[in-house]
Scaffold this motif. Structure first.
Motif, PDB file in Angstrom:
ATOM      1  N   GLY A 139       1.544  26.514 -33.507  1.00  0.00           N
ATOM      2  CA  GLY A 139       0.678  27.638 -33.835  1.00  0.00           C
ATOM      3  C   GLY A 139       1.257  28.382 -35.015  1.00  0.00           C
ATOM      4  O   GLY A 139       1.935  27.788 -35.851  1.00  0.00           O
ATOM      5  N   GLY A 140       1.038  29.695 -35.060  1.00  0.00           N
ATOM      6  CA  GLY A 140       1.574  30.497 -36.164  1.00  0.00           C
ATOM      7  C   GLY A 140       2.874  31.158 -35.756  1.00  0.00           C
ATOM      8  O   GLY A 140       3.560  30.695 -34.849  1.00  0.00           O
ATOM      9  N   GLY A 141       3.221  32.250 -36.435  1.00  0.00           N
ATOM     10  CA  GLY A 141       4.394  33.045 -36.074  1.00  0.00           C
ATOM     11  C   GLY A 141       5.668  32.229 -35.968  1.00  0.00           C
ATOM     12  O   GLY A 141       5.905  31.297 -36.743  1.00  0.00           O
ATOM     13  N   VAL A 142       6.472  32.570 -34.975  1.00  0.00           N
ATOM     14  CA  VAL A 142       7.761  31.893 -34.814  1.00  0.00           C
ATOM     15  C   VAL A 142       7.544  30.431 -34.407  1.00  0.00           C
ATOM     16  O   VAL A 142       8.335  29.551 -34.777  1.00  0.00           O
ATOM     17  N   ASP A 143       6.489  30.170 -33.681  1.00  0.00           N
ATOM     18  CA  ASP A 143       6.131  28.797 -33.273  1.00  0.00           C
ATOM     19  C   ASP A 143       5.929  27.925 -34.515  1.00  0.00           C
ATOM     20  O   ASP A 143       6.511  26.831 -34.637  1.00  0.00           O
ATOM     21  N   GLY A 144       5.137  28.422 -35.457  1.00  0.00           N
ATOM     22  CA  GLY A 144       4.891  27.678 -36.695  1.00  0.00           C
ATOM     23  C   GLY A 144       6.181  27.477 -37.470  1.00  0.00           C
ATOM     24  O   GLY A 144       6.441  26.382 -37.998  1.00  0.00           O
ATOM     25  N   ALA A 193       5.820  30.016 -27.669  1.00  0.00           N
ATOM     26  CA  ALA A 193       4.775  29.009 -27.849  1.00  0.00           C
ATOM     27  C   ALA A 193       3.462  29.472 -27.219  1.00  0.00           C
ATOM     28  O   ALA A 193       3.352  30.605 -26.745  1.00  0.00           O
ATOM     29  N   ASN A 194       2.470  28.608 -27.229  1.00  0.00           N
ATOM     30  CA  ASN A 194       1.258  28.841 -26.429  1.00  0.00           C
ATOM     31  C   ASN A 194       1.147  27.698 -25.436  1.00  0.00           C
ATOM     32  O   ASN A 194       1.875  26.710 -25.534  1.00  0.00           O
ATOM     33  N   SER A 195       0.232  27.823 -24.487  1.00  0.00           N
ATOM     34  CA  SER A 195       0.245  26.881 -23.369  1.00  0.00           C
ATOM     35  C   SER A 195      -0.109  25.459 -23.787  1.00  0.00           C
ATOM     36  O   SER A 195       0.199  24.512 -23.077  1.00  0.00           O
ATOM     37  N   ILE A 230       9.518  37.593 -27.740  1.00  0.00           N
ATOM     38  CA  ILE A 230       8.356  36.884 -27.181  1.00  0.00           C
ATOM     39  C   ILE A 230       7.177  37.848 -26.949  1.00  0.00           C
ATOM     40  O   ILE A 230       7.384  38.964 -26.448  1.00  0.00           O
ATOM     41  N   SER A 231       6.016  37.407 -27.330  1.00  0.00           N
ATOM     42  CA  SER A 231       4.726  38.110 -27.100  1.00  0.00           C
ATOM     43  C   SER A 231       4.476  39.321 -28.014  1.00  0.00           C
ATOM     44  O   SER A 231       3.412  39.929 -27.911  1.00  0.00           O
ATOM     45  N   THR A 232       5.447  39.666 -28.873  1.00  0.00           N
ATOM     46  CA  THR A 232       5.262  40.923 -29.631  1.00  0.00           C
ATOM     47  C   THR A 232       4.552  40.735 -30.967  1.00  0.00           C
ATOM     48  O   THR A 232       4.406  41.686 -31.729  1.00  0.00           O
ATOM     49  N   GLY A 233       4.096  39.498 -31.248  1.00  0.00           N
ATOM     50  CA  GLY A 233       3.357  39.247 -32.486  1.00  0.00           C
ATOM     51  C   GLY A 233       1.877  39.104 -32.173  1.00  0.00           C
ATOM     52  O   GLY A 233       1.212  40.062 -31.788  1.00  0.00           O
ATOM     53  N   VAL A 234       1.396  37.879 -32.298  1.00  0.00           N
ATOM     54  CA  VAL A 234      -0.019  37.573 -32.051  1.00  0.00           C
ATOM     55  C   VAL A 234      -0.456  38.046 -30.660  1.00  0.00           C
ATOM     56  O   VAL A 234      -1.597  38.482 -30.474  1.00  0.00           O
ATOM     57  N   TYR A 235       0.437  37.991 -29.681  1.00  0.00           N
ATOM     58  CA  TYR A 235       0.073  38.333 -28.299  1.00  0.00           C
ATOM     59  C   TYR A 235       0.124  39.843 -28.014  1.00  0.00           C
ATOM     60  O   TYR A 235      -0.152  40.271 -26.891  1.00  0.00           O
TER      61      TYR A 235
HETATM   62  N1  AR6 Z   1      12.355  34.084 -36.503  1.00  0.00           N
HETATM   63  C1  AR6 Z   1      12.419  35.061 -35.565  1.00  0.00           C
HETATM   64  N2  AR6 Z   1      11.361  35.781 -35.158  1.00  0.00           N
HETATM   65  C2  AR6 Z   1      10.171  35.525 -35.759  1.00  0.00           C
HETATM   66  C3  AR6 Z   1      10.011  34.533 -36.751  1.00  0.00           C
HETATM   67  C4  AR6 Z   1      11.176  33.787 -37.118  1.00  0.00           C
HETATM   68  N3  AR6 Z   1      11.140  32.827 -38.044  1.00  0.00           N
HETATM   69  N4  AR6 Z   1       8.709  34.529 -37.142  1.00  0.00           N
HETATM   70  C5  AR6 Z   1       8.075  35.492 -36.430  1.00  0.00           C
HETATM   71  N5  AR6 Z   1       8.959  36.097 -35.603  1.00  0.00           N
HETATM   72  P1  AR6 Z   1       4.640  35.492 -32.494  1.00  0.00           P
HETATM   73  P2  AR6 Z   1       3.715  35.736 -29.706  1.00  0.00           P
HETATM   74  C6  AR6 Z   1       8.731  37.186 -34.620  1.00  0.00           C
HETATM   75  O1  AR6 Z   1       3.306  35.913 -32.996  1.00  0.00           O
HETATM   76  O2  AR6 Z   1       3.357  37.163 -29.908  1.00  0.00           O
HETATM   77  C7  AR6 Z   1       1.778  31.588 -32.057  1.00  0.00           C
HETATM   78  O3  AR6 Z   1       0.670  31.217 -32.815  1.00  0.00           O
HETATM   79  C8  AR6 Z   1       7.528  38.073 -34.825  1.00  0.00           C
HETATM   80  O4  AR6 Z   1       7.814  39.087 -35.797  1.00  0.00           O
HETATM   81  O5  AR6 Z   1       5.317  34.354 -33.153  1.00  0.00           O
HETATM   82  O6  AR6 Z   1       4.471  35.359 -28.457  1.00  0.00           O
HETATM   83  C9  AR6 Z   1       1.932  30.741 -30.790  1.00  0.00           C
HETATM   84  O7  AR6 Z   1       1.504  29.413 -30.994  1.00  0.00           O
HETATM   85  C10 AR6 Z   1       7.345  38.658 -33.434  1.00  0.00           C
HETATM   86  O8  AR6 Z   1       8.199  39.798 -33.244  1.00  0.00           O
HETATM   87  O9  AR6 Z   1       4.560  35.075 -30.896  1.00  0.00           O
HETATM   88  C11 AR6 Z   1       1.060  31.457 -29.810  1.00  0.00           C
HETATM   89  O10 AR6 Z   1      -0.289  31.080 -29.936  1.00  0.00           O
HETATM   90  C12 AR6 Z   1       7.849  37.551 -32.514  1.00  0.00           C
HETATM   91  O11 AR6 Z   1       8.503  36.591 -33.356  1.00  0.00           O
HETATM   92  C13 AR6 Z   1       1.206  32.900 -30.184  1.00  0.00           C
HETATM   93  O12 AR6 Z   1       1.578  32.906 -31.565  1.00  0.00           O
HETATM   94  C14 AR6 Z   1       6.760  36.871 -31.718  1.00  0.00           C
HETATM   95  O13 AR6 Z   1       5.575  36.777 -32.501  1.00  0.00           O
HETATM   96  C15 AR6 Z   1       2.328  33.566 -29.426  1.00  0.00           C
HETATM   97  O14 AR6 Z   1       2.353  34.926 -29.735  1.00  0.00           O
END
Ligand code: AR6
Length: 185
Positions: free
Chosen positions: A40-45, A33-35, A130-135
């Motif tokens: 948000g996007g990614g896994v959070d969304g 998540a974010n704080s 955790i953290s390996t996408g947007v972060y």
């Molecule tokens: N299942 C498993 N893993 C996933 C999925 C899924 N459905 N979708 C994406 N991933 P990220 P962060 C992977 O960006 O870097 C959000 O906007 C993805 O490939 O989701 O911690 C939050 O609100 C990557 O390896 O999270 C925050 O603002 C991993 O999940 C921010 O992004 C994490 O990528 C957090 O950034």
């Protein structure tokens, strides 16, 4: 049967599974998540979309009580429509240069999520990377922290049954597979 269930039957406590964490029927799944805790996007969304509005409502209640969630900390909500029972929302560090306490903050995410899981009676916990996408945390460095922290926790814990590392992409799958196999040797 899901492939991760087969692996558990083979007696592993650390399980690697490539796929969508919203489909994993663990007692708790962890959200990157974010704080703000407001999605948000990614896994959070993906978690909020698949889990429905109950998760956001619970996050808003937590925000009303304690404000935002600091980096490295974790909070827990019900899982709405997901097959999991709980969602543990943790806030990973944004990768900057590697000398801003990123490894310790990322380790805190895994430790605090596991502590919260145990406190809620969750015996199976699924983590995304955790953290390996947007972060932008480098995937190999993040995997080392994740595996080391979870393995250390498991070595001192007898409550948890197993931890599933849910990797989304092949690159992370290969990194995790190599590191987990290395630890077994
Ligand atoms: N299942 C498993 N893993 C996933 C999925 C899924 N459905 N979708 C994406 N991933 P990220 P962060 C992977 O960006 O870097 C959000 O906007 C993805 O490939 O989701 O911690 C939050 O609100 C990557 O390896 O999270 C925050 O603002 C991993 O999940 C921010 O992004 C994490 O990528 C957090 O950034």
């Amino acid at each position: 049967m899901d492939s991760w269930k087969k692996k558990i039957q083979q007696g592993n406590r650390l399980v690697l599974f490539q796929g969508d964490i919203t489909k994993v029927a663990a007692d708790a799944i962890v959200n990157a998540a974010n704080s703000s805790l407001l999605g948000g996007g990614g896994v959070d969304g993906a978690i909020h979309r698949a889990g429905g509005p109950a998760i956001l409502e619970a996050c808003k209640e937590i925000r009303a009580r304690q404000g935002s969630c600091p980096t490295g900390e974790a909070v827990v909500t019900p899982a709405g429509n997901l097959p999991a029972k709980y969602v543990i929302h943790t806030v990973g560090p944004v990768w900057q240069s590697g000398d801003r306490d990123e490894p310790e903050l990322l380790a805190n995410c895994y430790r605090n999520s596991l502590k919260l899981a145990v406190a809620h009676g969750a015996k199976t916990v699924a983590f995304p990377n955790i953290s390996t996408g947007v972060y932008s945390y480098p995937k190999d460095k993040a995997a080392e922290v994740a595996i080391r922290t979870v393995s250390t926790f498991l070595a001192q814990d007898s409550f948890l049954d197993y931890i599933i590392f849910v990797v989304f992409d092949k690159e992370n799958y290969n990194i995790y597979q190599q590191l987990i196999n290395k630890d077994k040797r």
